[in-house]
Design a protein around this motif. Structure first.
Motif, PDB file in Angstrom:
ATOM      1  N   ALA A 478       0.825  -1.209   0.000  1.00 62.11           N
ATOM      2  CA  ALA A 478       0.000   0.000   0.000  1.00 62.11           C
ATOM      3  C   ALA A 478       0.863   1.263   0.000  1.00 62.11           C
ATOM      4  CB  ALA A 478      -0.928  -0.008   1.216  1.00 62.11           C
ATOM      5  N   VAL A 479       1.941   1.249   0.803  1.00 62.57           N
ATOM      6  CA  VAL A 479       2.821   2.418   0.842  1.00 62.57           C
ATOM      7  C   VAL A 479       3.513   2.611  -0.510  1.00 62.57           C
ATOM      8  CG1 VAL A 479       4.896   3.363   1.894  1.00 62.57           C
ATOM      9  CG2 VAL A 479       3.148   2.301   3.327  1.00 62.57           C
ATOM     10  N   ALA A 480       3.976   1.496  -1.105  1.00 66.76           N
ATOM     11  CA  ALA A 480       4.651   1.599  -2.407  1.00 66.76           C
ATOM     12  C   ALA A 480       3.701   2.110  -3.474  1.00 66.76           C
ATOM     13  CB  ALA A 480       5.217   0.237  -2.799  1.00 66.76           C
ATOM     14  N   LEU A 481       2.446   1.641  -3.450  1.00 65.58           N
ATOM     15  CA  LEU A 481       1.490   2.081  -4.458  1.00 65.58           C
ATOM     16  C   LEU A 481       1.151   3.553  -4.284  1.00 65.58           C
ATOM     17  CD1 LEU A 481      -0.299   1.354  -6.826  1.00 65.58           C
ATOM     18  CD2 LEU A 481      -2.038   0.581  -5.223  1.00 65.58           C
ATOM     19  N   ARG A 482       1.010   3.995  -3.052  1.00 64.03           N
ATOM     20  CA  ARG A 482       0.670   5.405  -2.827  1.00 64.03           C
ATOM     21  C   ARG A 482       1.834   6.322  -3.180  1.00 64.03           C
ATOM     22  NH1 ARG A 482      -3.752   6.725   0.509  1.00 64.03           N
ATOM     23  NH2 ARG A 482      -2.659   8.619   1.119  1.00 64.03           N
ATOM     24  N   ARG A 483       3.057   5.867  -2.937  1.00 64.07           N
ATOM     25  CA  ARG A 483       4.220   6.726  -3.205  1.00 64.07           C
ATOM     26  C   ARG A 483       4.622   6.704  -4.671  1.00 64.07           C
ATOM     27  NH1 ARG A 483       8.573   5.979   1.773  1.00 64.07           N
ATOM     28  NH2 ARG A 483       7.313   6.987   3.396  1.00 64.07           N
ATOM     29  N   ARG A 484       4.746   5.506  -5.228  1.00 68.96           N
ATOM     30  CA  ARG A 484       5.249   5.371  -6.585  1.00 68.96           C
ATOM     31  C   ARG A 484       4.155   5.410  -7.623  1.00 68.96           C
ATOM     32  NH1 ARG A 484       8.250  -0.058  -6.017  1.00 68.96           N
ATOM     33  NH2 ARG A 484       8.019   0.054  -8.270  1.00 68.96           N
ATOM     34  N   GLY A 485       2.971   4.889  -7.278  1.00 74.25           N
ATOM     35  CA  GLY A 485       1.874   4.864  -8.222  1.00 74.25           C
ATOM     36  C   GLY A 485       2.086   3.823  -9.310  1.00 74.25           C
ATOM     37  N   THR A 486       1.171   3.820 -10.266  1.00 73.53           N
ATOM     38  CA  THR A 486       1.236   2.886 -11.392  1.00 73.53           C
ATOM     39  C   THR A 486       1.765   3.540 -12.644  1.00 73.53           C
ATOM     40  OG1 THR A 486      -1.061   3.419 -11.965  1.00 73.53           O
ATOM     41  CG2 THR A 486      -0.691   1.540 -10.513  1.00 73.53           C
ATOM     42  N   ALA A 487       2.296   4.751 -12.538  1.00 70.40           N
ATOM     43  CA  ALA A 487       2.779   5.463 -13.721  1.00 70.40           C
ATOM     44  C   ALA A 487       4.282   5.368 -13.892  1.00 70.40           C
ATOM     45  CB  ALA A 487       2.369   6.941 -13.635  1.00 70.40           C
ATOM     46  N   GLU A 488       4.917   4.423 -13.193  1.00 73.47           N
ATOM     47  CA  GLU A 488       6.367   4.301 -13.293  1.00 73.47           C
ATOM     48  C   GLU A 488       6.793   3.627 -14.588  1.00 73.47           C
ATOM     49  OE1 GLU A 488       8.631   5.504 -11.270  1.00 73.47           O
ATOM     50  OE2 GLU A 488       7.110   6.435 -10.034  1.00 73.47           O
ATOM     51  N   GLY A 489       5.895   2.909 -15.249  1.00 71.27           N
ATOM     52  CA  GLY A 489       6.236   2.294 -16.524  1.00 71.27           C
ATOM     53  C   GLY A 489       6.557   0.817 -16.439  1.00 71.27           C
ATOM     54  N   GLU A 490       6.700   0.240 -15.268  1.00 75.64           N
ATOM     55  CA  GLU A 490       7.007  -1.166 -15.123  1.00 75.64           C
ATOM     56  C   GLU A 490       6.003  -1.793 -14.173  1.00 75.64           C
ATOM     57  OE1 GLU A 490      10.997  -1.718 -13.893  1.00 75.64           O
ATOM     58  OE2 GLU A 490      11.879  -0.826 -15.702  1.00 75.64           O
ATOM     59  N   VAL A 491       5.702  -3.067 -14.432  1.00 73.19           N
ATOM     60  CA  VAL A 491       4.764  -3.797 -13.592  1.00 73.19           C
ATOM     61  C   VAL A 491       5.511  -4.315 -12.370  1.00 73.19           C
ATOM     62  CG1 VAL A 491       3.221  -5.770 -13.451  1.00 73.19           C
ATOM     63  CG2 VAL A 491       3.320  -4.421 -15.551  1.00 73.19           C
ATOM     64  N   ASP A 492       5.120  -3.856 -11.200  1.00 76.39           N
ATOM     65  CA  ASP A 492       5.683  -4.307  -9.930  1.00 76.39           C
ATOM     66  C   ASP A 492       4.656  -5.216  -9.274  1.00 76.39           C
ATOM     67  OD1 ASP A 492       6.553  -4.605  -7.283  1.00 76.39           O
ATOM     68  OD2 ASP A 492       7.603  -2.685  -7.325  1.00 76.39           O
ATOM     69  N   TRP A 493       5.050  -6.484  -9.069  1.00 77.48           N
ATOM     70  CA  TRP A 493       4.076  -7.446  -8.568  1.00 77.48           C
ATOM     71  C   TRP A 493       3.646  -7.130  -7.141  1.00 77.48           C
ATOM     72  CZ3 TRP A 493       1.732  -9.766 -12.149  1.00 77.48           C
ATOM     73  CH2 TRP A 493       2.395 -10.119 -13.327  1.00 77.48           C
ATOM     74  N   LEU A 494       4.532  -6.550  -6.349  1.00 74.12           N
ATOM     75  CA  LEU A 494       4.126  -6.176  -5.001  1.00 74.12           C
ATOM     76  C   LEU A 494       3.072  -5.075  -5.044  1.00 74.12           C
ATOM     77  CD1 LEU A 494       4.506  -6.424  -1.940  1.00 74.12           C
ATOM     78  CD2 LEU A 494       6.328  -4.714  -2.101  1.00 74.12           C
TER      79      LEU A 494
END
Length: 915
Positions: A478-494
């Motif tokens: 949840a922290v990673a998604l809120r900080r980095r978001g889904t606009a980084e360009g790579e699929v992060d499984w976590l």
């Protein structure tokens, strides 16, 4: 034949096949149900990568088809070497030599690049235009016209002869003084060229000019395609401008020679070169691997393929292409949409895996007594697991193969390896769950009759560590998604697993808290005279501890369905706002010239479905009388009508009194930058009709009449000259486009909000990703119902036996039905309410990290003023699956109760029945 399980000694080594056959004959319904579940899951798992590849390939084909030809064409050129003898230079430009090299180029294109032969072309051309000195040619202020001389192949296939005949070439060489040529219809009209006209082009040295006699005038066929549009001047003459402080125009046209006449170009003062323009076939790229495609393009532009082409064609070969930039833009879109799609895919995959594990676990629990008997008669854990694996593999493997084949048939064109791996994973999980669960259940000895209910759980240290680990992972995701978001360009499984992990942690918390309300409710129920309430709570509390698995499946499935529904709702809401932002109202009528006809607003107001018409006059050349040169648009409106429109369209509303003039300068509402330029006091601005004083009374970042840019809004009645409006903003959700077009002048542009919204969803990538999310939401809800049915089916035999015993003690049929329904109610309410609550919490928790702008708006940057597009909690997606779970659970429990009470009591109370 006697079942090996019923004999005292362990079965012989050759009894494996009879065991499998006997078990399948004994329980065909269970085998068919498992096969159906695996078939559907295998199809969904195998179809997902193919669906992703399909919309990615379709998006790339669409991008290639709609891109400018200069971007989608591979251009190769080679000028004759300066030290070559004249004969060799002439041979390098001859038509047959160019054709030979064209075929070599096609043979050496790396896969998956393929040329579209219908639109590819080759020939010879002058590198720079050549000036013509014929006095009859029209001259503009910049001087005599210039011509590009080209001998492009395939003129007869790509043009229609309008007059004369196509040019021919005899024996042509560098010293030839006269050749035949053709021009297009528009070139002939602009430069006053007729059949029989001769254009003289100066040559090098003391030789006379090269005379090009026009023998034919042709009309280009499909001029928008690459044959003509890579070099547009071949079809349409253009105006060029001289250099210097006062540029002046002059004509630039093209003369089309036959391919055999190309050596004549060597005598012109401008250098000649051979060229090959390969139009890439977009259909060949639809199912291509993106990495392989990028590698092929890079190889042609500056890699091994370019070296091979130079060895085969010419050491002077140069390659130019815009494919690299086109692919990069396409990949940028995919890189933004991919992580968003991965969130939904991971959720559905997790739910499917939980349901498969749940099906195997429930089967192991149902057959626990049978497997215990086999263990007591000497069966080893390995032998037991092998038999169960063989038994499960018989229906699972064909079903998984059938699901994979169905995905391949229904979604052709994708790569086979990801589909096979996904279906194989489904087969492995479905086959291994029952044997592994059986081994875990029977690896140790347990006392007979030991309680395994939810009210008295026994938590081990390993379980506590596992639960804390999952909680830590959920917090990190949840922290990673809120900080980095889904606009980084790579699929992060976590990051993609964040909604699933939130649902898992919520399920663990609810299982922990579940016994407390049951204990509290059981105390007052025990003091009441009726036994049904107390028995139902006691039965709910004595539910097996394996209730955690169905609850986990339900919560994850409901969270996935709610998350998918919120994505779709956020996308739909963003498209609605973007379409309204672009049009300004439900429809817009824009003048093609200075203003609309008088009385048009009244006529449009009478069109069916029109609620209100707001007239706006737009002046694009407002002079702010300061040193800045930014363009400011003046919007002259009716204050009352425009204020209502601003409020209705969601823009910052204002009162009509802010624009109505009482005395002094004209009140105005401005964009922030214009307000800063005008200041707080009175300022003077100018339009072509005169100047006037304004005073800013309000600042608004956006306004319905302007999609973007700086603006100044004033009352139209306060302008120096009263003029007709240039724009009509039409309000009315049911306004008819054809009727509105019929009422508007032919020269006016009619733009509908519905058409604008449809255009936002027309891109294949966005459309395909939206469909995937719709399927994800539906699949999540479907797996939730399936998990519920599996849980209720598991407990059906034990409930039937209990009801039979209670009926012998005087329980009526009506009371028995009420008991079974109320027994299921706590768990069902917990799953439904918990699923809706967890789905809402996951959306609120994770929405700041998910931007749906690319998914919703097809990557169109003109809607930047809308800001980030976030998830929006959709009440239907939250409540409908939860209500469906509660309703289905109550319906199934009522059906079980009805069927059970209709049976005879002696059917359930058999001698020696262990239930």
């Amino acid at each position: 034949m006697t079942d090996p399980a019923d004999r005292g000694a362990p079965p012989a080594r050759g009894a494996v096949a009879p065991w499998v056959r006997t078990r399948l004959r004994t329980a065909p319904g269970a085998a068919l149900s498992l096969a159906l579940l695996v078939l559907v899951t295998s199809f969904l798992a195998g179809a997902f990568p193919r669906a992703v590849e399909a919309y990615e390939g379709e998006g790339l084909s669409r991008a290639m088809s709609t891109a400018a030809p200069q971007q989608s064409v591979i251009g190769l050129s080679a000028a004759p070497a300066s030290d070559d003898p004249p004969g060799r230079k002439a041979a390098a430009l001859r038509g047959e030599r160019l054709t030979e090299r064209y075929r070599k180029i096609l043979d050496r294109l790396p896969e998956p690049l393929r040329a579209d032969g219908a639109q590819s072309a080759y020939g010879a051309r002058t590198v720079a235009p050549v000036s013509a000195d014929d006095p009859w040619l029209p001259e503009l202020e910049g001087g005599a016209p210039v011509f590009t001389v080209s001998s492009q192949s395939g003129l007869e296939r790509h043009s229609a002869l309008r007059s004369g005949r196509l040019p021919k070439a005899g024996s042509t060489g560098p010293t030839t003084a006269r050749v035949e040529g053709a021009v297009t219809v528009r070139t002939a009209a602009a430069l006053r060229i007729e059949v029989g006209s001769t254009v003289h082009l100066p040559r090098d040295g003391n030789e006379g000019p090269l005379a090009v006699t026009v023998t034919g005038i042709v009309e280009p066929l499909r001029p928008g395609l690459s044959y003509w549009s890579v070099e547009p001047v071949l079809a349409v003459p253009a105006k060029r401008w001289t250099s210097g402080p006062s540029p002046a125009p002059y004509w630039h046209g093209a003369l089309l020679l036959p391919p055999e006449a190309a050596p004549a170009l060597l005598s012109l003062p401008e250098a000649a070169e051979a060229y090959w323009r390969l139009a890439v076939d977009p259909k060949a790229l639809g199912g291509a691997d993106p990495a392989r495609l990028r590698q092929a393009v890079a190889s042609v532009e500056r890699g091994p393929a370019q070296s091979a082409l130079r060895r085969a064609v010419s050491p002077e070969l140069e390659v130019e292409s815009g494919l690299d930039d086109l692919l990069r833009r396409h990949e940028d879109t995919l890189s933004v949409i991919g992580p968003v799609v991965a969130v939904g895919a991971f959720g559905v995959g997790s739910v499917a895996a939980v349901v498969l594990v749940m099906a195997g676990g429930l089967a192991a629990a149902r057959r626990r007594s049978e497997l215990t008997l086999l263990r007591s008669r000497g069966a080893s854990l390995g032998g037991l697991a092998g038999r169960l694996l063989a038994e499960v593999a018989v229906p699972v493997l064909p079903a998984a193969a059938a699901g994979c084949a169905l995905a391949v048939v229904l979604l052709p064109g994708g790569r086979l390896a990801p589909t096979l791996l996904a279906s194989a994973a489904v087969a492995v999980v479905a086959s291994a769950t029952l044997p592994l669960r059986a081994v875990l259940l029977h690896r140790g000895h347990r006392p007979h009759g030991e309680r395994e209910d939810a009210v008295r759980p026994r938590t081990s240290r390993r379980r506590a560590v596992a639960e804390l680990t999952l909680a830590a992972l959920a917090v990190a995701a949840a922290v990673a998604l809120r900080r980095r978001g889904t606009a980084e360009g790579e699929v992060d499984w976590l990051v993609s697993a964040a909604p699933v992990l939130v649902g898992v942690v919520a399920a663990l918390v609810l299982v922990r808290l579940y016994p407390l309300p049951l204990r509290l409710l059981a105390l007052p129920m025990a003091r009441r005279r009726g036994a049904i309430g107390f028995l139902s709570l006691a039965r709910a509390g004595r539910a097996p501890a394996t209730t955690a698995l169905p609850l986990l499946a339900l919560l994850v499935a409901l969270t996935t369905a709610a998350f998918g529904g919120s994505v779709l709702a956020g996308v739909a809401d963003a498209r609605d706002r973007a379409a309204l932002f672009a049009v300004g109202a439900d429809a817009r009528i824009e003048a093609a010239g200075d203003e609309l006809p008088e009385g048009l607003a009244a006529r449009v107001g009478e069109v069916s479905g029109v609620r209100e018409v707001t007239a706006v006059r737009r002046e694009f050349d407002l002079d702010m009388l300061d040193s800045e040169h930014d363009i400011v648009t003046l919007l002259a409106v009716d204050p009352g009508s425009y204020a209502r429109l601003s409020a209705a369209t969601g823009h910052d509303s204002f009162g009509a009194g802010e624009l109505r003039k009482s005395s002094g300068p004209l009140p105005a509402i401005a964009s922030p930058s214009v307000a800063a330029r005008l200041g707080e006091g009175t300022a003077t601005v100018a339009v072509p009709d005169g100047s006037f004083s304004v005073r800013v009374t309000g600042v608004r970042p956006t306004t319905p009449a302007m999609a973007d840019g700086d603006f100044l809004i004033v009352d139209a009645a306060g302008l120096p000259v009263d003029r007709e409006p240039t724009t009509l903003l039409v309000s009315g959700p049911s306004v008819s486009g054809p009727d509105l077009t019929a009422a508007a002048p032919r020269s006016a542009a009619v733009l509908l909000r519905a058409d604008e919204r449809a255009g936002l969803a027309d891109e294949p990538v966005q459309r395909g990703a939206g469909r995937l999310y719709a399927v994800a939401a539906a699949a999540g809800a479907g797996y939730a119902v399936l998990a519920l049915l599996l849980s209720l089916t598991r407990a059906a035999p034990e409930r039937a036996a209990l009801l039979a015993r209670l009926r012998t003690m005087g329980l009526t049929r009506r009371q028995g039905r009420r008991l079974l329904i109320l027994e299921n109610l706590p768990q069902t309410l917990l799953a439904g309410a918990g699923g809706a609550l967890v789905g809402w919490a996951a959306i609120e928790l994770l929405s700041p990290g998910i931007d749906l702008a690319r998914l919703a708006l097809a990557g169109q940057g003109r809607f930047d003023a809308l800001g980030p597009v976030r998830l929006r909690a959709d009440p239907w997606s939250l409540l409908l699956p939860a209500l469906a779970v509660v309703t289905i659970a109550a319906g199934v429990a009522a059906a079980q109760a009805y069927l059970t009470t209709r049976r005879r009591t002696t059917t359930e109370l058999r001698v020696g029945d262990p239930r």
